[in-house]
Structures are given as C-alpha cells and as structure tokens.
Design a protein around this motif. Structure first.
Motif, PDB file in Angstrom:
ATOM      1  N   ILE A 259       0.878  -1.172   0.000  1.00  0.00           N
ATOM      2  CA  ILE A 259       0.000   0.000   0.000  1.00  0.00           C
ATOM      3  C   ILE A 259       0.914   1.220   0.000  1.00  0.00           C
ATOM      4  O   ILE A 259       1.590   1.502   0.996  1.00  0.00           O
ATOM      5  N   SER A 260       0.952   1.917  -1.129  1.00  0.00           N
ATOM      6  CA  SER A 260       1.884   3.035  -1.308  1.00  0.00           C
ATOM      7  C   SER A 260       1.121   4.334  -1.465  1.00  0.00           C
ATOM      8  O   SER A 260      -0.008   4.353  -1.971  1.00  0.00           O
ATOM      9  N   ASP A 261       1.739   5.429  -1.062  1.00  0.00           N
ATOM     10  CA  ASP A 261       1.145   6.747  -1.262  1.00  0.00           C
ATOM     11  C   ASP A 261       2.222   7.712  -1.740  1.00  0.00           C
ATOM     12  O   ASP A 261       3.417   7.395  -1.724  1.00  0.00           O
ATOM     13  N   THR A 262       1.779   8.879  -2.182  1.00  0.00           N
ATOM     14  CA  THR A 262       2.707   9.924  -2.634  1.00  0.00           C
ATOM     15  C   THR A 262       2.685  11.075  -1.655  1.00  0.00           C
ATOM     16  O   THR A 262       2.790  12.240  -2.049  1.00  0.00           O
ATOM     17  N   SER A 313       9.971   4.430   3.561  1.00  0.00           N
ATOM     18  CA  SER A 313       9.477   5.795   3.372  1.00  0.00           C
ATOM     19  C   SER A 313      10.629   6.769   3.196  1.00  0.00           C
ATOM     20  O   SER A 313      11.716   6.576   3.764  1.00  0.00           O
ATOM     21  N   ARG A 314      10.341   7.797   2.393  1.00  0.00           N
ATOM     22  CA  ARG A 314      11.282   8.902   2.206  1.00  0.00           C
ATOM     23  C   ARG A 314      10.519  10.205   2.346  1.00  0.00           C
ATOM     24  O   ARG A 314       9.485  10.392   1.692  1.00  0.00           O
ATOM     25  N   PRO A 315      10.983  11.105   3.188  1.00  0.00           N
ATOM     26  CA  PRO A 315      10.284  12.377   3.365  1.00  0.00           C
ATOM     27  C   PRO A 315      10.086  13.100   2.043  1.00  0.00           C
ATOM     28  O   PRO A 315      11.009  13.242   1.245  1.00  0.00           O
ATOM     29  N   GLY A 316       8.849  13.515   1.822  1.00  0.00           N
ATOM     30  CA  GLY A 316       8.505  14.249   0.617  1.00  0.00           C
ATOM     31  C   GLY A 316       8.245  13.380  -0.599  1.00  0.00           C
ATOM     32  O   GLY A 316       7.820  13.891  -1.640  1.00  0.00           O
ATOM     33  N   GLN A 317       8.476  12.060  -0.507  1.00  0.00           N
ATOM     34  CA  GLN A 317       8.296  11.178  -1.662  1.00  0.00           C
ATOM     35  C   GLN A 317       7.241  10.097  -1.441  1.00  0.00           C
ATOM     36  O   GLN A 317       6.837   9.440  -2.389  1.00  0.00           O
ATOM     37  N   GLY A 318       6.811   9.904  -0.219  1.00  0.00           N
ATOM     38  CA  GLY A 318       5.753   8.933   0.014  1.00  0.00           C
ATOM     39  C   GLY A 318       6.199   7.769   0.891  1.00  0.00           C
ATOM     40  O   GLY A 318       7.355   7.663   1.299  1.00  0.00           O
ATOM     41  N   THR A 319       5.254   6.894   1.157  1.00  0.00           N
ATOM     42  CA  THR A 319       5.466   5.761   2.066  1.00  0.00           C
ATOM     43  C   THR A 319       4.863   4.504   1.462  1.00  0.00           C
ATOM     44  O   THR A 319       3.820   4.560   0.802  1.00  0.00           O
ATOM     45  N   THR A 320       5.509   3.373   1.708  1.00  0.00           N
ATOM     46  CA  THR A 320       4.993   2.074   1.270  1.00  0.00           C
ATOM     47  C   THR A 320       4.976   1.110   2.452  1.00  0.00           C
ATOM     48  O   THR A 320       6.026   0.852   3.060  1.00  0.00           O
ATOM     49  N   PHE A 321       3.786   0.624   2.793  1.00  0.00           N
ATOM     50  CA  PHE A 321       3.641  -0.425   3.790  1.00  0.00           C
ATOM     51  C   PHE A 321       3.493  -1.756   3.063  1.00  0.00           C
ATOM     52  O   PHE A 321       2.736  -1.851   2.086  1.00  0.00           O
ATOM     53  N   THR A 322       4.183  -2.777   3.537  1.00  0.00           N
ATOM     54  CA  THR A 322       4.174  -4.089   2.887  1.00  0.00           C
ATOM     55  C   THR A 322       3.706  -5.147   3.868  1.00  0.00           C
ATOM     56  O   THR A 322       4.271  -5.284   4.957  1.00  0.00           O
TER      57      THR A 322
END
Length: 329
Positions: A259-262, A313-322
């Motif tokens: 589940i990824s976001d921007t 996760s990277r600040p300003g680039q989004g997060t991915t939970f696996t």
C-alpha cells in the motif's frame, strides 16, 4: 542442561554435603595424628581412608545425580510456574515444605486477582461495546441529514467519518490489548477484503481529490477477515491522512501486498517507532488530531495474524507499507 547450570548444581551439592566432607577430613587427620603418636603402621590407615573415600564419592555421585534431576524439574517448573504452581515436587524437608506453602499461597492470590481483573476488563468491554453501538445511531442520522449538498456538508460528513473511525478504534484497541481477538481463520478472497476497506474510505478519496490505483490480485489468503480488514483500513487511513495530493496504490507483488502513497513520508528517525502505542512522530505533531493508535493497532493485528509488516518511506516522496502474506495451504 547448560554447562553453567551443571556447575552451579555441582557447587550446590558440595555445599549441602560440606559437613560430611569436613567430618571425613577431620577423621582422617585425627587417625593420622593417633597413628603417628603411637607409631602404628600406616597401611591400615591408608586402606581405611581409601575405602571411606570411595564410599563417600559413590554416595556423593548418587546425591549429585538426584540433584541434577531435581534441578531439571525446577527449571521446567520455573518456565511454567504460572500454570504449574500447584504441582510442585515432593517436599522432603521442613524448609522445602515452607517454601512450597509460600508459592501455593502466592499462586492462589494471583489466580484470584487475575479472575477479578478479567471480570473488570469484561465489564469495561461490555460497556464500551454498548456505548459504541449507541453512539453510532445518532451519527448515522446526522449523516443522513447532512447529505452531500454543499462543500460545508461534505466537510462535516468527513468529520463524522473521522468520529466513526475513532469510535471503532476504541473497540479494536480494547479487544486487541485485552486478548479478545475471537479469531476465525478461513480462506478469504483478497480482492473482497481490499474492496471492503476501499469502499469505506471512498468518500475520503473524493473529498481529498486523491486517485486510487488498484489492480485485482486474484489471490486467496488464509486469515481472519475482520482483523485483516482492520489492518487494511488503518493503513489506508494513514495513507489518506498524510497525502495532500497525488495517488494511493494497492498492488500485489508475489506474496507481498503493498500500500503506497505519494504523501509527505516519514522521517527516518521515526521509522523504528511508528508501531509503538501513542507514538505520533514528526507527522503527528503536524497533524494535531493524530492519536498514535492507528499504526499501533495495525501492527498488533498483523502480529496476531502472524503477518510481518514492513515500511519504506522517504520524506517528501511517500510511504509504502508491505504485508508479507503466507502461502495458501
């Protein structure tokens, strides 16, 4: 039994028999003095000393063997003392009997206090369960009255949705933290579980103007439906909350559901602690309404279902939970 443990048992056995050992040494020394003073032949003393030493070592070996067996039994009882406190070994001395009575007294007290705490927790769970169902009724009526006729109504509807989330989190928190998990493990269609979570957050996607990228997985998982959906909902809620614009992606890669976001991402120093209870981190300080319970619940539910969950996760680039899913059995 470990080497260090064996050494400790040997030392304890020697201490318990120190009087007998000392008595043997004193006896031999006394006989040696007497034999020396009376100038008696040394050969009888040597034979007697060797014979008593052999018998003593034999008895000491038998006692050491018994102590080893007793030590292994004590180690087993120590690891299961909460359930085995009433099944202690046979007490051979008054001292052992006194210690046994102390342990059984503490065990009975622990059992009584545990029962009282369980009854209190169950009363609290019953109360909050009733409260949740009662509070949802006026909230549902308010949503009907609001509709979606204006931006103000939609904003108020979004706040009502957040209230409903927090209400649901109350029960989820109590059931997870109190062991009320009532698992029902079955084969579930993964796409159905994802769609159930997405449908609930559909209005939030529209309100925040976020797009959803999701392709059917055509996968079956063996899990508990309720708690798996709980994990998905908490991860979606977190993604929506911290994504001001852009999209959220749900995809299956092998056995990994991502589940990824921007969104704004998570600070590196916060990553090791995001699943801790009440921890909000840098993002939580920006989002003052953050409770720090959403990801905690997701992590606890994932542990309950034995589903490893990781985050990148990277600040300003989004997060991915696996979610690392298990193979279907």
């Amino acid at each position: 039994m470990k080497k260090g443990r064996r050494g400790a048992v040997l030392g304890d056995c020697l201490r318990k028999n120190r009087v007998a050992i000392l008595l043997w040494v004193l006896t031999v020394l006394t006989e040696w003095v007497v034999f020396y003073l009376y100038r008696i032949m040394w050969e009888p003393l040597l034979y007697a000393g060797v014979l008593t030493l052999a018998v003593g070592l034999l008895l000491l070996g038998l006692d050491l063997r018994r102590e080893m067996q007793a030590a292994r039994e004590r180690l087993r009882l120590r690891e299961a003392i909460l359930t085995e406190w009433n099944n202690l070994p046979e007490e051979r001395t008054l001292e052992q009997a006194d210690y046994g009575d102390m342990i059984r007294s503490l065990g009975r007290q622990l059992r009584q206090e545990t029962a009282a705490q369980e009854a209190q927790r169950q009363d609290m769970l019953d109360y909050y369960t009733t409260w949740v169902h009662q509070i949802k009724t006026p909230m549902a009526v308010m949503k009907l009255y609001l509709g979606a006729e204006s931006p103000e109504h939609r904003a108020m509807g979004a706040e009502l949705f957040r209230m409903e989330q927090y209400v649901d989190m109350v029960l989820q928190y109590l059931r997870l933290d109190g062991g009320e998990n009532d698992l029902v493990i079955t084969r579930c269609d993964l796409d159905e579980l994802i769609r159930e979570a997405v449908r609930r957050y559909g209005p939030q996607f529209v309100l925040r103007k976020l797009s959803l990228h999701y392709e059917p997985t055509e996968r079956t998982v063996v899990t508990d439906r309720k708690w798996f959906v709980c994990i998905l909902e908490q991860l979606l809620s977190n993604a929506i909350k911290y994504t001001p614009e852009g999209c959220i992606t749900i995809r299956l890669e092998g056995d990994c559901l991502r589940i990824s976001d921007t969104g704004i991402g998570i600070a590196p120093e916060d990553l090791p602690r995001i699943f801790e209870k009440g921890y909000t981190g840098e993002n939580g300080r920006l989002e003052r309404t953050s409770s720090g319970l959403g990801l905690y619940l997701a992590g606890k539910a994932a542990a309950l279902l034995h589903i490893p969950i990781t985050v990148d996760s990277r600040p300003g680039q989004g997060t991915t939970f696996t979610l690392h899913l298990r193979q279907e059995e």
